[in-house]
Scaffold this motif. Structure first.
Motif, PDB file in Angstrom:
ATOM      1  N   UNK A  62      65.852  50.618   5.710  1.00 30.77           N
ATOM      2  CA  UNK A  62      64.732  49.806   4.785  1.00 30.77           C
ATOM      3  C   UNK A  62      63.058  50.651   6.008  1.00 30.77           C
ATOM      4  N   UNK A  63      62.276  50.052   5.535  1.00 34.52           N
ATOM      5  CA  UNK A  63      61.333  50.117   6.348  1.00 34.52           C
ATOM      6  C   UNK A  63      60.684  49.264   6.372  1.00 34.52           C
ATOM      7  N   UNK A  64      60.150  48.758   8.195  1.00 37.25           N
ATOM      8  CA  UNK A  64      59.801  47.686   8.822  1.00 37.25           C
ATOM      9  C   UNK A  64      58.282  47.920   9.550  1.00 37.25           C
ATOM     10  N   UNK A  65      57.784  46.773   8.669  1.00 43.33           N
ATOM     11  CA  UNK A  65      56.100  46.677   9.127  1.00 43.33           C
ATOM     12  C   UNK A  65      56.654  45.900  10.437  1.00 43.33           C
ATOM     13  N   UNK A  66      56.306  46.236  11.302  1.00 44.72           N
ATOM     14  CA  UNK A  66      56.945  45.648  13.228  1.00 44.72           C
ATOM     15  C   UNK A  66      55.653  45.115  13.779  1.00 44.72           C
ATOM     16  N   UNK A 128      37.849  53.419   6.755  1.00 49.57           N
ATOM     17  CA  UNK A 128      38.264  53.828   8.036  1.00 49.57           C
ATOM     18  C   UNK A 128      39.001  55.090   8.472  1.00 49.57           C
ATOM     19  N   UNK A 129      40.078  55.532   7.339  1.00 43.37           N
ATOM     20  CA  UNK A 129      41.185  55.933   8.666  1.00 43.37           C
ATOM     21  C   UNK A 129      41.888  55.527   8.232  1.00 43.37           C
ATOM     22  N   UNK A 130      42.281  54.818   8.406  1.00 42.39           N
ATOM     23  CA  UNK A 130      43.799  53.582   8.975  1.00 42.39           C
ATOM     24  C   UNK A 130      44.561  53.053   7.591  1.00 42.39           C
ATOM     25  N   UNK A 131      45.525  53.155   7.782  1.00 41.19           N
ATOM     26  CA  UNK A 131      46.164  52.148   7.108  1.00 41.19           C
ATOM     27  C   UNK A 131      46.463  50.580   7.262  1.00 41.19           C
ATOM     28  N   UNK A 132      46.499  50.494   5.977  1.00 37.63           N
ATOM     29  CA  UNK A 132      46.007  48.286   5.627  1.00 37.63           C
ATOM     30  C   UNK A 132      47.116  48.055   4.472  1.00 37.63           C
ATOM     31  N   UNK A 133      48.135  47.502   5.466  1.00 37.69           N
ATOM     32  CA  UNK A 133      49.210  46.160   4.539  1.00 37.69           C
ATOM     33  C   UNK A 133      48.431  44.994   4.413  1.00 37.69           C
ATOM     34  N   UNK A 138      48.529  49.405  10.702  1.00 36.92           N
ATOM     35  CA  UNK A 138      49.331  50.305  10.851  1.00 36.92           C
ATOM     36  C   UNK A 138      49.156  51.126  11.972  1.00 36.92           C
ATOM     37  N   UNK A 139      49.265  50.727  13.438  1.00 35.13           N
ATOM     38  CA  UNK A 139      48.576  50.955  14.344  1.00 35.13           C
ATOM     39  C   UNK A 139      49.189  52.298  15.231  1.00 35.13           C
ATOM     40  N   UNK A 152      54.642  50.928  13.071  1.00 35.78           N
ATOM     41  CA  UNK A 152      53.666  48.926  13.503  1.00 35.78           C
ATOM     42  C   UNK A 152      52.206  48.805  13.088  1.00 35.78           C
ATOM     43  N   UNK A 153      52.653  47.174  13.125  1.00 34.21           N
ATOM     44  CA  UNK A 153      51.514  46.695  12.475  1.00 34.21           C
ATOM     45  C   UNK A 153      50.924  45.776  13.850  1.00 34.21           C
ATOM     46  N   UNK A 154      49.490  45.720  13.891  1.00 30.15           N
ATOM     47  CA  UNK A 154      48.843  45.088  14.294  1.00 30.15           C
ATOM     48  C   UNK A 154      48.310  42.889  13.758  1.00 30.15           C
ATOM     49  N   UNK A 155      48.947  43.006  13.175  1.00 29.61           N
ATOM     50  CA  UNK A 155      48.992  41.248  12.834  1.00 29.61           C
ATOM     51  C   UNK A 155      50.235  41.509  11.841  1.00 29.61           C
ATOM     52  N   UNK A 156      50.459  39.783  11.933  1.00 33.65           N
ATOM     53  CA  UNK A 156      52.001  38.984  10.722  1.00 33.65           C
ATOM     54  C   UNK A 156      51.290  39.248  10.184  1.00 33.65           C
ATOM     55  N   UNK A 157      52.320  39.884   8.919  1.00 37.20           N
ATOM     56  CA  UNK A 157      51.619  39.775   7.619  1.00 37.20           C
ATOM     57  C   UNK A 157      51.840  38.809   6.843  1.00 37.20           C
TER      58      UNK A 157
END
Length: 159
Positions: A62-66, A128-133, A138-139, A152-157
Motif C-alpha cells: 500500500x501507499x499511504x498519504x498519512x 512551488x516544488x511541492x507534491x500536492x495530493x 507532501x511534507x 506524510x501530508x499536512x492536511x487530511x485529504x
C-alpha cells in the motif's frame, strides 16, 4: 477502549525502533510505523476506530498519504468527532488516503491522479516544488515499510 489499548500495545511490541523514535526502514509494517511515531497518534486512533489495523499490517503493498496530528487539528473538532463516531464514514475517509501498490515519490511525481482504496480519485500535482495530493502537501516522502510506503501530508485529504 481496552481493545484499542491492547492493539496499540501489540503494535508497539512487534516493531523495532532505531534511534530517536524512527523505525528501521522496510522492517516493520505501515501500522507499526504509525503506532510508533507520536506525530501520528490521531491517525492511529482513527485507524483503530475504523478497524483498519489488520489491513495496514497485512501484506499489501500500500501507499499511504498519512496526515499528522497537526493535519487532523485543521479539521473542525465537531467534524472530526462525527467522523470518529461513524465507522463507515471514517473507514471511507481513511481508505481515501491509501493507494493500492507501492508508489514511491519518483513515481508519484509522474502521475496526475491515482485511484484510492475507496475507489475515489486523488488529484496529484506539483506546486512551488511541492507534491500536492488534492489540497494536501507532501511534507515527507518515501518512509519505507515492509508492506508499502508512507508519504506524510499536512492536511487530511477530503473526498
Amino acid at each position: 477502549m481496552k481493545r484499542i489499548a491492547l492493539l496499540s500495545a501489540a503494535l508497539l511490541t512487534t516493531t523495532a525502533l532505531a534511534g530517536s523514535g524512527s523505525m528501521v526502514p522496510g522492517r516493520t509494517t505501515i501500522a507499526g510505523i504509525v503506532a510508533n511515531d507520536p506525530n501520528f497518534s490521531t491517525l492511529l486512533s482513527a485507524v483503530q476506530a475504523a478497524g483498519l489495523v489488520d489491513t495496514l499490517n497485512s501484506a499489501g503493498p500500500y501507499t499511504v498519504f498519512a496526515p499528522t496530528n497537526a493535519a487532523f487539528a485543521k479539521v473542525p473538532q465537531d467534524q472530526l468527532n462525527a467522523l470518529l463516531n461513524d465507522r463507515a464514514k471514517l473507514r471511507d475517509l481513511l481508505l481515501y488516503h491509501v493507494v493500492p501498490g507501492r508508489v514511491t515519490s519518483g513515481q508519484v511525481v509522474k502521475l496526475s491522479n491515482a485511484t484510492a482504496a475507496n475507489n475515489g480519485t486523488l488529484r496529484i500535482s506539483t506546486m512551488n516544488g511541492s507534491v500536492m495530493i488534492n489540497d494536501a502537501r507532501v511534507t515527507r516522502a518515501d518512509i519505507m515499510a515492509r508492506n508499502g510506503v508512507i508519504h506524510v501530508v499536512d492536511s487530511v485529504i477530503m473526498p
